[in-house]
Each structure stands twice: as structure tokens, then as C-alpha cells.
Design an enzyme around this catalytic site. Structure first.
Site, PDB file in Angstrom:
ATOM      1  N   ASP A  92       8.971   3.240  -6.184  1.00 40.29           N
ATOM      2  CA  ASP A  92       8.092   2.687  -5.302  1.00 40.29           C
ATOM      3  C   ASP A  92       8.195   0.883  -5.485  1.00 40.29           C
ATOM      4  O   ASP A  92       8.494   0.545  -6.736  1.00 40.29           O
ATOM      5  CB  ASP A  92       6.493   2.929  -5.499  1.00 40.29           C
ATOM      6  CG  ASP A  92       6.289   4.285  -5.353  1.00 40.29           C
ATOM      7  OD1 ASP A  92       6.802   4.864  -4.417  1.00 40.29           O
ATOM      8  OD2 ASP A  92       5.411   4.737  -6.107  1.00 40.29           O
TER       9      ASP A  92
ATOM     10  N   GLU B 113      -2.361  -0.618  -5.756  1.00 35.02           N
ATOM     11  CA  GLU B 113      -0.689  -0.085  -5.929  1.00 35.02           C
ATOM     12  C   GLU B 113      -0.044  -0.932  -6.863  1.00 35.02           C
ATOM     13  O   GLU B 113       0.910  -0.770  -7.669  1.00 35.02           O
ATOM     14  CB  GLU B 113      -0.341  -0.350  -4.547  1.00 35.02           C
ATOM     15  CG  GLU B 113      -0.573   0.920  -3.394  1.00 35.02           C
ATOM     16  CD  GLU B 113       0.015   2.136  -3.993  1.00 35.02           C
ATOM     17  OE1 GLU B 113       0.761   2.366  -4.804  1.00 35.02           O
ATOM     18  OE2 GLU B 113      -0.379   3.117  -3.299  1.00 35.02           O
TER      19      GLU B 113
END
Length: 147
Positions: free
Chosen positions: A71, A53
């Protein structure tokens, strides 16, 4: 004077970059914060997720044009559903936290939000986990970490 300017720029670049954890350092931190086997998710899976991520970077961000959301942080927590960045349309703020708090070097708030997400949706809420961790042996992520 020139040295002060250079020193100031150095500190600014560190502040903007954020903290990039070493793998075992992050493993120890996540374990201390209670993520090891939280809701049945192993520490190795959390490390795999974080690697894919954010590259273990607390300041990582990724804009999603389709949902007009971003994000944030080491777990790449989304502003449409989980945090408030003050600019995402129709945001839910499920973790009741500012998105900027998810990018702090102290990852306690990011971990608390990740616990909330995994409690509601499971680890499959993270696309990177599904793509890179789900069907793989993730034991190497904690190997040699002396936990």
C-alpha cells in the site's frame, strides 16, 4: 565540509520521509482537488481515512505478505489492484499510475486514483475507513479548518 555533509543528510532524510500534512492543510488541499463530497463522501471522511491509513504521510508504505502487494502514499493505495510498482505479481494497475507517483508531495495523482477507486468500489474499499470512520462522528477532522 562537515557542514555540507550534515546539510546533505538533512535533505536526504526530508526526501525519504516525505510530506506529513497538517490536518487543516490537507483538508484545504483535498477540497481544492475536488474530494469534498466526491461521490457523496464528505471531506471529513477523507481526512479520517487519511489519518488512519497513513497519518497524513505522503511516503507511507505497508507491505502485505499475503498478497505480496504494498500500500502506497497518503491513501495507502494497493499495488495489487490500483498502481504499478514493478514487483507485485499479477498486478492490475487500475489507476494506470506508478506507485511511486502516489507518494509524491504533490498529491494530485493520489487524489485522482482515490477518485477512481471510490467511483468503482465506494469508500468501503478502505479497511481503515470501515474500522475507524464509518460509524463515528468525523466532523472533528475538519473542525476549525476555515474551509
Amino acid at each position: 565540509m562537515k557542514a555540507l555533509v550534515i546539510l546533505g543528510l538533512l535533505f536526504l532524510s526530508v526526501a525519504v520521509q516525505g510530506k506529513v500534512f497538517e490536518r487543516c492543510e490537507l483538508a484545504r488541499t483535498l477540497k481544492k482537488l475536488g474530494l469534498d463530497d466526491y461521490k457523496g463522501v464528505s471531506l471529513a471522511n477523507w481526512l479520517c481515512l487519511s489519518k488512519w491509513e497513513s497519518g497524513y504521510n505522503t511516503k507511507a508504505t505497508n507491505y502485505n505478505p499475503g498478497s505480496e502487494s504494498t500500500d502506497y502514499g497518503i491513501f495507502q493505495i494497493n499495488s495489487k489492484w490500483w498502481c504499478n510498482d514493478g514487483k507485485t505479481p499479477n498486478a492490475v494497475d487500475g489507476c494506470h499510475v506508478s506507485c511511486s507517483a502516489l507518494m509524491e508531495n504533490d498529491i494530485e495523482k493520489a487524489v485522482a486514483c482515490a477518485k477512481h477507486i471510490v467511483s468503482e468500489q465506494g469508500i468501503t474499499a478502505w479497511v481503515a475507513w470501515k474500522s475507524h470512520c464509518r460509524v463515528h462522528d468525523v466532523s472533528s477532522y475538519v473542525e476549525g479548518c476555515k474551509l
